[in-house]
Design a protein around this motif. Structure first.
Motif, PDB file in Angstrom:
ATOM      1  N   UNK A   1      18.959  84.864 -19.579  1.00 54.51           N
ATOM      2  CA  UNK A   1      20.293  84.807 -18.980  1.00 54.51           C
ATOM      3  C   UNK A   1      20.293  83.930 -17.730  1.00 54.51           C
ATOM      4  N   UNK A   2      19.285  84.102 -16.901  1.00 55.63           N
ATOM      5  CA  UNK A   2      19.243  83.360 -15.636  1.00 55.63           C
ATOM      6  C   UNK A   2      18.919  81.890 -15.871  1.00 55.63           C
ATOM      7  N   UNK A   3      18.005  81.615 -16.817  1.00 55.30           N
ATOM      8  CA  UNK A   3      17.705  80.214 -17.136  1.00 55.30           C
ATOM      9  C   UNK A   3      18.955  79.571 -17.734  1.00 55.30           C
ATOM     10  N   UNK A   4      19.408  78.488 -17.122  1.00 56.55           N
ATOM     11  CA  UNK A   4      20.624  77.825 -17.579  1.00 56.55           C
ATOM     12  C   UNK A   4      21.868  78.248 -16.831  1.00 56.55           C
ATOM     13  N   UNK A   5      21.748  79.192 -15.892  1.00 57.13           N
ATOM     14  CA  UNK A   5      22.926  79.681 -15.168  1.00 57.13           C
ATOM     15  C   UNK A   5      23.257  78.848 -13.929  1.00 57.13           C
ATOM     16  N   UNK A   6      22.503  77.790 -13.692  1.00 56.21           N
ATOM     17  CA  UNK A   6      22.803  76.799 -12.651  1.00 56.21           C
ATOM     18  C   UNK A   6      22.909  77.397 -11.246  1.00 56.21           C
ATOM     19  N   UNK A   7      22.078  78.391 -10.975  1.00 56.74           N
ATOM     20  CA  UNK A   7      22.052  78.968  -9.638  1.00 56.74           C
ATOM     21  C   UNK A   7      23.264  79.801  -9.294  1.00 56.74           C
ATOM     22  N   UNK A   8      24.050  80.205 -10.296  1.00 53.80           N
ATOM     23  CA  UNK A   8      25.245  81.004 -10.022  1.00 53.80           C
ATOM     24  C   UNK A   8      24.981  82.505 -10.085  1.00 53.80           C
ATOM     25  N   UNK A   9      23.840  82.912 -10.628  1.00 55.76           N
ATOM     26  CA  UNK A   9      23.513  84.334 -10.739  1.00 55.76           C
ATOM     27  C   UNK A   9      22.419  84.754  -9.774  1.00 55.76           C
ATOM     28  N   UNK A  10      21.420  83.909  -9.603  1.00 57.63           N
ATOM     29  CA  UNK A  10      20.283  84.241  -8.756  1.00 57.63           C
ATOM     30  C   UNK A  10      19.529  82.965  -8.397  1.00 57.63           C
ATOM     31  N   UNK A  11      18.752  83.043  -7.330  1.00 59.78           N
ATOM     32  CA  UNK A  11      17.903  81.928  -6.904  1.00 59.78           C
ATOM     33  C   UNK A  11      16.484  82.209  -7.389  1.00 59.78           C
ATOM     34  N   UNK A  12      15.986  81.360  -8.271  1.00 62.63           N
ATOM     35  CA  UNK A  12      14.645  81.542  -8.828  1.00 62.63           C
ATOM     36  C   UNK A  12      13.607  81.118  -7.792  1.00 62.63           C
ATOM     37  N   UNK A  13      12.626  81.988  -7.555  1.00 61.48           N
ATOM     38  CA  UNK A  13      11.581  81.683  -6.574  1.00 61.48           C
ATOM     39  C   UNK A  13      10.187  81.600  -7.190  1.00 61.48           C
ATOM     40  N   UNK A  14      10.056  82.053  -8.434  1.00 56.23           N
ATOM     41  CA  UNK A  14       8.760  81.998  -9.109  1.00 56.23           C
ATOM     42  C   UNK A  14       9.007  82.073 -10.605  1.00 56.23           C
ATOM     43  N   UNK A  15       8.222  81.327 -11.384  1.00 58.37           N
ATOM     44  CA  UNK A  15       8.400  81.321 -12.830  1.00 58.37           C
ATOM     45  C   UNK A  15       7.056  81.368 -13.537  1.00 58.37           C
ATOM     46  N   UNK A  16       6.984  82.175 -14.583  1.00 61.38           N
ATOM     47  CA  UNK A  16       5.816  82.230 -15.453  1.00 61.38           C
ATOM     48  C   UNK A  16       6.129  81.362 -16.664  1.00 61.38           C
ATOM     49  N   UNK A  17       5.450  80.224 -16.761  1.00 61.80           N
ATOM     50  CA  UNK A  17       5.722  79.242 -17.814  1.00 61.80           C
ATOM     51  C   UNK A  17       4.767  79.433 -18.984  1.00 61.80           C
ATOM     52  N   UNK A  18       5.299  79.278 -20.182  1.00 61.84           N
ATOM     53  CA  UNK A  18       4.484  79.377 -21.396  1.00 61.84           C
ATOM     54  C   UNK A  18       4.033  77.975 -21.791  1.00 61.84           C
ATOM     55  N   UNK A  19       2.724  77.757 -21.836  1.00 61.22           N
ATOM     56  CA  UNK A  19       2.165  76.442 -22.157  1.00 61.22           C
ATOM     57  C   UNK A  19       1.907  76.312 -23.661  1.00 61.22           C
ATOM     58  N   UNK A  20       1.837  75.067 -24.115  1.00 64.75           N
ATOM     59  CA  UNK A  20       1.623  74.758 -25.535  1.00 64.75           C
ATOM     60  C   UNK A  20       0.409  73.833 -25.660  1.00 64.75           C
ATOM     61  N   UNK A  21      -0.458  74.051 -26.632  1.00 65.08           N
ATOM     62  CA  UNK A  21      -1.626  73.171 -26.793  1.00 65.08           C
ATOM     63  C   UNK A  21      -1.208  71.729 -27.072  1.00 65.08           C
ATOM     64  N   UNK A  22      -1.908  70.789 -26.457  1.00 66.42           N
ATOM     65  CA  UNK A  22      -1.665  69.381 -26.747  1.00 66.42           C
ATOM     66  C   UNK A  22      -1.990  69.089 -28.208  1.00 66.42           C
ATOM     67  N   UNK A  23      -1.192  68.281 -28.871  1.00 65.03           N
ATOM     68  CA  UNK A  23      -1.497  67.950 -30.273  1.00 65.03           C
ATOM     69  C   UNK A  23      -2.765  67.112 -30.361  1.00 65.03           C
ATOM     70  N   UNK A  24      -3.400  67.193 -31.510  1.00 69.40           N
ATOM     71  CA  UNK A  24      -4.631  66.428 -31.734  1.00 69.40           C
ATOM     72  C   UNK A  24      -4.366  64.928 -31.688  1.00 69.40           C
ATOM     73  N   UNK A  25      -3.240  64.518 -32.241  1.00 73.79           N
ATOM     74  CA  UNK A  25      -2.913  63.090 -32.298  1.00 73.79           C
ATOM     75  C   UNK A  25      -1.398  62.919 -32.263  1.00 73.79           C
ATOM     76  N   UNK A  26      -0.975  61.741 -31.826  1.00 74.85           N
ATOM     77  CA  UNK A  26       0.452  61.393 -31.747  1.00 74.85           C
ATOM     78  C   UNK A  26       0.622  59.986 -32.304  1.00 74.85           C
ATOM     79  N   UNK A  27       1.629  59.789 -33.116  1.00 72.35           N
ATOM     80  CA  UNK A  27       1.953  58.459 -33.639  1.00 72.35           C
ATOM     81  C   UNK A  27       3.463  58.386 -33.816  1.00 72.35           C
ATOM     82  N   UNK A  28       3.917  57.274 -34.353  1.00 73.47           N
ATOM     83  CA  UNK A  28       5.361  57.138 -34.456  1.00 73.47           C
ATOM     84  C   UNK A  28       5.812  56.293 -35.622  1.00 73.47           C
ATOM     85  N   UNK A  29       7.128  56.192 -35.723  1.00 74.79           N
ATOM     86  CA  UNK A  29       7.790  55.325 -36.693  1.00 74.79           C
ATOM     87  C   UNK A  29       8.974  54.692 -35.990  1.00 74.79           C
TER      88      UNK A  29
END
Length: 470
Positions: free
Chosen positions: A194-222
């Protein structure tokens, strides 16, 4: 003018360098990347959650408007202090408090830059998926406030999908803790999302626990080049309908390509009028399979060429340079980040081109096509009142088209003050009423970022129009 008792209270709390009241000092915090202006009467720089609590409590007690701010990179005016008062700059709360690879977690303060998170995570083989084009300058707090995204949201999701818990201060000056340190947790209401995306209208965030994602083995494109916009839009829908989800799918129209040609000669063929920049990631075998599937989906009579790309660095450099380059060809750009369902992209893009032509407004479009999130840019001279009026009418019609196609008026930039007049077209009055009640629970005196998100009665009267889709 700020109440004398309020000024005295903050002077006791913060030293002289962390509580600014001179007009010259405050002017630097009067605007963001929307180029709109709202001059605050003071600026405060807290170091800790407890200092934030004390500052918010003082604003609550004395009825002083408080606008939270990161680095001011937002384009919707979300950090412009429209009602004056106090700007709460969180730029000095910039510590990475913990990196926990075993649990794929990082704990940060709101002033940490997005790029600093990426750099710290990469050492341990991880990344944080939200990647706006301003990553080198924008703060995590700003990303959280607007639920920012970027090109990789097509596969990995937006900021809200990568936050587990928050510490925040409500408009009453109370510290709350939301979420969990685990990826599963269903105790109580989900106040984090609820608070994420509320643009500071509900509460002032002072600390966040972020969920990390493993880096991919390889990256390429088209890369895929098309003779016309319609063929390109058709290819987008085919790509997103097949099972191999790209990690990024970026669209550029003829106007955007002309800008790139001017600054990166030889990068784009002269006869390309629409282009897709597609990234895939995973294991080497997964990449080969995904590239083949995407190349097949790009097949079209109007396809000029489609080919695998091993190194996407130069392409991304060109893509990220687009927004700044637009100011080279027009002194003002009306920049909207609307989103429609991917299946409606052909109709939407054709509609935007037709509307821009009808209203005689220069138009450049690009964006995150895999999410249906298109950055529609109307390029105007603000000193030409007739042209500006045509552009605003064109924008109004574009928003009507977005709603008719079951889309949303903002995919990642937020509402701020720029889209506030149009919110009533997307959200019905009853639902808006519920949101206002939620706001009152968190912020009973309405001191937190006033003038943002919620349309006024005047806004509703001026922009009365379409109804929310079913």
């Amino acid at each position: 003018m700020l109440p004398a008792a309020f000024t005295a209270r903050l002077t006791r709390l913060l030293d002289r360098e962390r509580f600014l009241t001179s007009a010259a000092d405050c002017m630097a915090y009067a605007y963001d990347n929307s180029r709109k202006l709202g001059v605050p009467e003071a600026v405060a720089f807290p170091y800790t959650t407890e200092e934030v609590r004390a500052i918010v409590a003082a604003c609550h007690d004395h009825g002083v408007a408080l606008t939270p701010r990161g680095r001011g990179t937002g384009t919707a005016g979300g950090s412009v202090p429209e009602n004056g008062g106090l700007v709460l700059s969180l730029e000095r709360m910039h510590r990475i408090l913990a990196v926990d690879p075993a649990n794929r977690i990082m704990v940060v303060e709101p002033g940490v830059l997005n790029q600093q998170v990426q750099d710290a995570a990469r050492v341990h083989g991880f990344f944080w998926p939200p990647d706006p084009s301003s990553a080198a300058y924008c703060t995590v707090g700003g990303n959280l406030a607007t639920c920012a995204a970027g090109p990789h949201a097509v596969k990995y999701g937006v900021t809200r999908d990568h936050v587990l818990a928050l510490t925040a201060v409500t408009g009453k000056g109370e510290i709350i803790h939301t979420g969990t340190y685990t990826t599963k947790g269903v105790v109580g209401y989900d106040l984090t999302r609820l608070i994420v995306g509320s643009e500071g209208t509900l509460a002032v965030i002072t600390e966040a626990v972020l969920k990390l994602t493993p880096l991919p083995e390889a990256v390429a494109g088209v890369t895929a080049h098309f003779r016309d916009l319609t063929a390109c839009a058709r290819a987008i829908t085919r790509i997103m309908a097949q099972p191999h989800v790209p990690s990024a799918l970026e669209f550029l129209d003829a106007g955007a390509l002309n800008l790139i040609r001017a600054h990166y000669p030889g990068l784009v063929p002269a006869d390309t009028h629409a282009m897709l920049m597609i990234e895939v990631d995973g294991s080497a075998s997964e990449i080969q399979t995904a590239q083949a599937a995407i190349l097949a989906a790009c097949a079209d009579p109007e396809l000029i060429q489609a080919q695998p790309v091993a190194d996407t660095v130069s392409l991304w450099a060109a893509r990220k340079a687009l927004s700044p380059l637009l100011r080279d060809i027009a002194p003002k750009k009306i920049n909207e980040d609307v989103a429609v369902p991917v299946s409606f992209l052909p109709e939407f893009l054709a509609g935007v081109v037709a509307l821009a032509r009808e209203h005689r407004v220069a138009n450049v479009n690009f964006g995150h096509a895999g999410n249906g999130n298109i950055h529609v840019n109307l390029l105007v001279n603000p000193d030409d009142e007739a042209e500006l009026a045509r552009a605003m009418t064109c924008l109004d019609r574009i928003f009507e088209l977005v709603i008719r196609l079951r889309g949303t008026l903002s995919g990642e930039h937020g509402v701020g003050r720029e889209k506030r007049p149009y919110v009533g077209r997307e959200i019905d009055p009853v639902t808006l009423g519920v949101m206002r009640e939620v706001k009152r629970v968190f912020d009973p005196k309405g001191i937190l970022n006033p003038g943002k998100i919620f349309p006024t009665e005047e806004d509703i009267a001026v922009t009365a129009g379409g109804k929310r889709h079913a």
